[in-house]
Every structure is written in C-alpha cells, then in structure tokens.
Scaffold this motif. Structure first.
Motif, short mmCIF file in Angstrom:
data_model
loop_
_atom_site.label_atom_id
_atom_site.label_comp_id
_atom_site.label_asym_id
_atom_site.label_seq_id
_atom_site.Cartn_x
_atom_site.Cartn_y
_atom_site.Cartn_z
N ARG A 57 0.87 -1.18 0.00
CA ARG A 57 0.00 0.00 0.00
C ARG A 57 0.91 1.22 0.00
N LYS A 86 -5.27 -14.06 -0.91
CA LYS A 86 -5.58 -13.17 0.21
C LYS A 86 -5.06 -11.75 -0.07
N PRO A 87 -5.73 -10.75 0.49
CA PRO A 87 -5.30 -9.37 0.27
C PRO A 87 -3.99 -9.07 0.99
N SER A 89 -2.19 -7.17 3.69
CA SER A 89 -2.69 -6.47 4.88
C SER A 89 -1.97 -5.14 5.05
N PRO A 103 -2.46 -8.38 -5.75
CA PRO A 103 -3.47 -8.77 -4.76
C PRO A 103 -4.29 -7.57 -4.30
N GLU A 104 -5.46 -7.87 -3.84
CA GLU A 104 -6.34 -6.84 -3.30
C GLU A 104 -5.61 -6.09 -2.19
N GLY A 105 -5.90 -4.84 -2.05
CA GLY A 105 -5.28 -4.05 -0.99
C GLY A 105 -4.06 -3.29 -1.48
N ASP A 107 -1.72 -1.11 -3.85
CA ASP A 107 -1.96 -0.13 -4.92
C ASP A 107 -0.66 0.31 -5.58
#
Ligand code: AMP
Ligand code: MG
Length: 427
Positions: A57, A86-87, A89, A103-105, A107
């Motif tokens: 992130r 899995k995202p 964290s 993965p999700e999360g 950017d």
C-alpha cells in the motif's frame, strides 16, 4: 499505342476482391482482414505487476527514502499465472513477479532495485521482511485491467492488412483463425515448342522454361498461390488442353505466343474461346501484351494475362499488370510499387517513344544519395539483367536520353539488404 496506365486500368476492371474464408493465424500474414476484431474480455484481464518487486500500500511507505528505509513484513509470494488468494494487509508487502495479478489491498509495486532484496537474498533464500528505499505513487508499476485492450473494443477494423502485429493481437484475443480474403490461385501456362522444363535434358534448339518459375515466384511474392500448369506446344490443341485445366483457377497467365510470329497461337486460341484484346503497350521491354477473359465450364469468366515470351519482358509486364491484379483480388489497393529518386551511373536511352524500364542495381553513395547502376545488357531476352535488378529506372516515353549524373525515378522491385533505407540511430 496504349500507355501502361491505360492498359492497367483496363485490366483491373476485370478484377475484384475474392471471397473471404477462415484462415489459421499462421497462414494469414499479408492477407486482408474481413471482419472487425472485437475483444470480449479485458487485456490484461486483471491488474498485474509491471516489475519484479513488492506489492504494497503506497500509504505505508510515504516516509521511505534511501536514508530512511521503511521495513515491512513479507507475507506472500505471487508468480505470473498465480491467482492471489488473500489481500495484502496494511503495513505488509507481498513479493510479486512481472505479469502476476496484484493482490487486493495493494496499490503499488516497488521494484527489487528500490529495496534491500539483493542484500537479503545473499543471506537467505526466504525473505520475511523487506526494507523499501523509496516512496511510491498509487498505481505505480501496476498495469490496470484493460490497459491494453478494453472488453467490447474494436481492436482492429475490417480491411486491415494482417501484419505480425495484427496477428499477435488476434492471438491475444484467443483467436486461432481470422476471416480474411483468400489468396488468389494463378495458373501459369508457358507456350513454345522450344521449351524444356529444368530437370529435363536440353536437346538441340531447346531452352529451359524460365518464365514459369520467375512468374510463379513473383505471384507468390505478391501473395498469390502459383499453380504451374505446364508447357503448351505451339499448336491450338495443345494450348486448349492446358487452358482447360488453367481456367479452374482465379487468373490465367500465359507466356509467349502473343507477337506476330507464325506460331503465336495464344491469340488464335483466345479468339475462339473468350474475349481477347491484343495490345501494343507503350513500354520497353514488353510491348506486345494480350489480355482477355476465358470462359470456364462453370460459367465464370477467368481473366487471362498473356505475357510476352521474352524473359525480361514477361517479368516487367507481370510487375506492371499481374501484381496490381493480385493486389485487387487480395482486397488491397492497386498502388504501384514504391519509387525513389536516384542518381544515374549510366545513361538510359529511349529509341522509339516508349517508356523505358531499365534494370538497375540500387545502392547508396558516401553522401547517402541513392544511385542507380545498369545491371548490364538491357535486351529483353537477357534474363540475367534481372538477377541483380533491385529497381526499374524509368525514362518517360517523350524523353530521348537521361544522362549519367541525372536524377531518375526508380520503381523499386526489392530493397537490397534491409539497410538501403535505414540510417544508424544516434543515441
Ligand atoms: P515468342 O513470344 O513465342 O515469340 O517468344 C519470344 C522469346 O521468348 C523467344 O526467344 C522464346 O524462346 C522466349 N521464350 C518464350 N517462352 C519462354 C519461357 N517460358 N522461358 C524462357 N524463354 C521463353
Ligand atoms: Mg514462341
């Protein structure tokens, strides 16, 4: 006498684009696409990494710099072809390879070079923590889904030539074949009692049938399929026999038998079985030319191009009239070959008010200028003058001489070595 352009216009009025068929991708090079290529999914289908690095992130590393690296725990690894389960964290990173879905999360992806990855790998194969030396903007090193092609978009439009790029795009859409205008099949018939095919014994008074091979090669070079039907002897029956086979195809090309000699039977046979025009075209070589349409048993009118017999004339006439006909059948524009302006090394003479096509080698001099040098004996029977001819230098019909040192237009047949046009890149 007809000009080359008038003869070409008349000939081309007999041709139209052929039907389209499904063509496997690897057979489609150079053909004309006869459908729109539409994407039914995004390419890439998922957002993916543009670098080998760490997905994270961007807010977690806003303070990161060379002097103030930010350390994050590494909790996962994603290779190209994997699907992240899995995202990422908050406050963590996932090791990711180029092309792997982000993965999700996450950017942003920070490349290995901006971390201490290398130092850590020297100590251990497994990396449980990474220090990042640089902050990242949101979206950095991430290729969004649909970045290349968006679902529903028309990527390539009908009528486009199938270049390697277009074929690559079709493959990226999952296609194994495309709808394309099919290749024309050109039936090639040589005529002459003196002809023997290469491979057979050359008896007294005989010559090898070179026209069939030069014309077949030109046909294929320009995208057609060549079907060598054979040698007709100088008799009406013999020629009629071969034409029976030849009219099964899209176009018939004969060589020889169109001048004023006693045994020039092509014109007699055509006068019986189809439409025929015998022309004197204002060009040298290749003045005598026949053109017409043969009646096929299935009712089709098959265009027939009757080339002169002299080997150079046959090739030059095919270049001027056969090539554009093939292009029209392939759904392409019947444009002339690209031409350049070159400086002549040898003069070109015009004896009798016809456009002269002189066979020339083309090269570049030390100043980068195009130069055109005669390939030697310019007789229409001297086929070896075509072997090194990279262009046809054109002397207009109303010009008597173009002197050495003057500029001349050269219609290019081939580009000698790919480097004739290329210049080194200063970088
Ligand atoms: P013609 O048009 O029959 O008078 O032929 C003109 C010249 O071209 C003659 O010298 C022929 O021998 C030559 N010629 C005709 N057909 C061929 C061929 N298929 N291959 C090579 N030379 C040929
Ligand atoms: Mg003959």
């Amino acid at each position: 006498m007809l000009s080359v352009e008038d003869a070409r216009d008349r000939i081309l009025s007999y041709f139209q684009p052929l039907a389209s068929v499904d063509v496997p991708l690897l057979e489609a090079l150079g053909l004309t696409l006869d459908e729109d290529l539409v994407a039914d999914f995004d390419i890439p289908p998922l957002a993916n990494s543009a670098m080998d690095g760490y997905a994270l992130r961007s807010v977690d590393i806003t303070a990161a710099s060379k002097y103030n690296p930010v350390s994050l725990p590494v909790n996962g690894y994603i290779a190209a072809g994997d699907v992240p389960t899995k995202p990422v964290s908050p406050g963590a990173a996932v090791r990711i390879m180029t092309g792997a879905p982000v993965p999700e999360g996450a950017d942003a992806v920070v490349p290995f070079e901006d971390t201490d990855e290398e130092a850590r790998r020297q100590i251990s194969d497994t990396i449980s923590e990474i220090s990042v030396n640089l902050c990242a903007e949101p979206g950095e090193n991430i290729r969004p889904a649909g970045e290349d092609i968006q679902r529903g978009a028309t990527v390539v439009t009908k009528g486009t030539e199938l270049t390697p790029g277009v074929i690559g795009v079709a493959a990226s859409l999952g296609r194994t074949s495309v709808r394309a205008i099919r290749r024309p099949i050109i039936a090639i018939v040589s005529t002459g009692d003196e002809l023997v095919d290469p491979g057979d014994e050359l008896g007294p008074g005989k010559i090898y049938n070179s026209n069939a091979f030069s014309i077949a090669s030109m046909s294929e070079k320009y995208g057609a399929v060549a079907e060598i039907v054979g040698i007709a002897r100088d008799s009406i029956e013999s020629l009629e026999n071969l034409l029976e086979e030849a009219v099964k195809y899209d176009m018939v090309v004969t060589s020889a038998g169109v001048s004023k000699g006693d045994y020039d039977v092509v014109k007699d046979v055509l006068a019986k079985g189809g439409e025929i025009a015998l022309w004197s075209v204002r060009m040298r070589p290749a003045k005598p030319l026949a053109f017409g349409a043969l009646n096929a048993p299935d009712g089709r009118k098959v265009p027939h191009l009757g080339l002169p017999g002299n080997p150079v004339s046959a090739m030059v006439a095919f270049e001027q009239f056969g090539r554009p006909a093939i292009r029209v059948m392939l759904g392409k524009k019947a444009l002339p070959k690209p031409s350049i302006v070159a400086i002549l090394d040898d003069p070109v003479h015009n004896h009798d008010g016809r456009r002269v096509y002189a066979r020339v080698e083309v090269y570049r001099d030390d100043n980068g200028n195009f130069r055109a040098r005669s390939t030697g004996n310019q007789s229409s029977g001297a086929l070896h003058s075509m072997a090194y001819a990279r262009g046809l230098a054109i002397c207009p019909h109303d010009v008597a001489t173009i002197a050495a040192g003057s500029e001349i237009k050269v219609e290019m047949l081939d580009w000698p070595d790919d480097d004739l046009l290329s210049a080194p890149i200063d970088d």
